[in-house]
Design an enzyme around this catalytic site. Structure first.
Site, short mmCIF file in Angstrom:
data_model
loop_
_atom_site.label_atom_id
_atom_site.label_comp_id
_atom_site.label_asym_id
_atom_site.label_seq_id
_atom_site.Cartn_x
_atom_site.Cartn_y
_atom_site.Cartn_z
N PRO A 260 46.68 47.75 40.16
CA PRO A 260 45.66 46.99 40.91
C PRO A 260 44.34 46.96 40.15
O PRO A 260 43.93 47.95 39.55
CB PRO A 260 45.52 47.79 42.21
CG PRO A 260 46.81 48.51 42.35
CD PRO A 260 47.25 48.85 40.96
N CYS A 261 43.68 45.80 40.18
CA CYS A 261 42.47 45.63 39.37
C CYS A 261 41.20 45.57 40.21
O CYS A 261 40.17 45.14 39.73
CB CYS A 261 42.57 44.37 38.52
SG CYS A 261 42.70 42.86 39.51
#
Length: 275
Positions: A260-261
């Site tokens: 996840p960014c």
């Protein structure tokens, strides 16, 4: 004269007439020779930005190449329809209309907010007035830029929104059916809907496990990979022995993860930088 050749065929003909090898033309375009070969065989679409470079290396008219390129796109889009002539005729009229409207309308830029442009209602037809309003969007006078500038997306004192679909309980494990073959095994963490797994699968790998905390993503992953084992939950809570049991004694060859960014993306204001 009507040109019936595809854009790829035109490029191949020009290259052969120029006596240039694939690798030299590909180097000029800054792409791989195999990619250029696929473009020539109509197995891959070129980018519009390549037109000028093609025209330069082949010493030909860029407008001619542009016509070939865009006519390919139009033909491909409507070739299966029964009313292609009608579509092209109406499209030609629409182009004339759009050009007329564009001259009368000041389009807002993407990088700078401009106030409304005052227009004389007698100049535009009702349809053109509606098109104008749709393109302009909301009144920039209602936007307080000073407030926006003061927002700190990483302010840890601000309560952030959590996704209601996150699985907060103990990991929920579903065992799939691992085929008895010698393909290299892949385990995907943060698997989402399984797009990366699909790429590995197409490349000849066997997907063994998909793990994600987002329940709708796991449901979609199962649809895309019905025989693959899944783990729904926080990966930090998963006992490594659970993964080993799902592998039926086999060894993992590749571990992949679409991490996840949210901690790095300025577009996502719902998480903090230290996640």
């Amino acid at each position: 004269m009507v040109q019936k050749e595809t854009f790829g065929e035109v490029i191949r003909k020009l290259r052969e007439e120029s006596g240039l090898p694939l690798r030299k033309v590909a180097a000029h375009l800054d792409i791989d020779p195999s990619t250029l070969g696929k473009i020539e065989r109509n197995e891959r679409t070129a980018n519009k930005e390549m037109i000028e470079k093609f025209a330069e290396i082949f010493s030909t008219n860029s407008k001619t190449l542009l016509v070939s390129y865009l006519s390919d796109k139009v033909a491909y889009e409507i070739m299966d329809e029964d009313c292609t002539k009608d579509i092209l005729k109406v499209a030609e009229e629409k182009i004339k209309y759009y050009k007329k409207v564009k001259k009368l309308i000041v389009m807002p830029t993407k990088t700078k907010i401009k106030p409304y442009k005052e227009i004389d209602s007698d100049v535009l037809t009702l349809a053109e007035e509606e098109a104008y309003q749709l393109r302009i969007g909301e009144n920039p006078d209602d936007i307080d830029l000073d407030v926006i500038d003061k927002i700190n997306v990483w302010d840890k004192s601000v309560k952030v929104e959590e996704n209601g679909y996150y699985w907060k309980g103990e990991p929920y494990i579903t065992k799939g059916k691992l085929p008895a073959n010698d393909k290299p095994l892949v385990v995907e963490l943060f698997c989402g809907c399984g797009g990366t797994s699909l790429g590995f699968e197409l490349a000849g790998f066997e997907i063994a496990i998909g793990c994600d905390i987002h329940q709708p993503s796991i449901n979609t992953f199962k649809t895309n990979h019905p025989n693959v084992s899944t783990v729904l939950g926080d990966v930090r809570k998963v006992n490594p022995k659970s993964f080993l049991q799902l592998l039926d004694g086999r060894q993992v060859d590749v571990l992949i993860g679409g991490v996840p960014c949210q901690g790095f993306s300025l577009n996502n204001r719902k998480r903090h930088e230290n996640e």
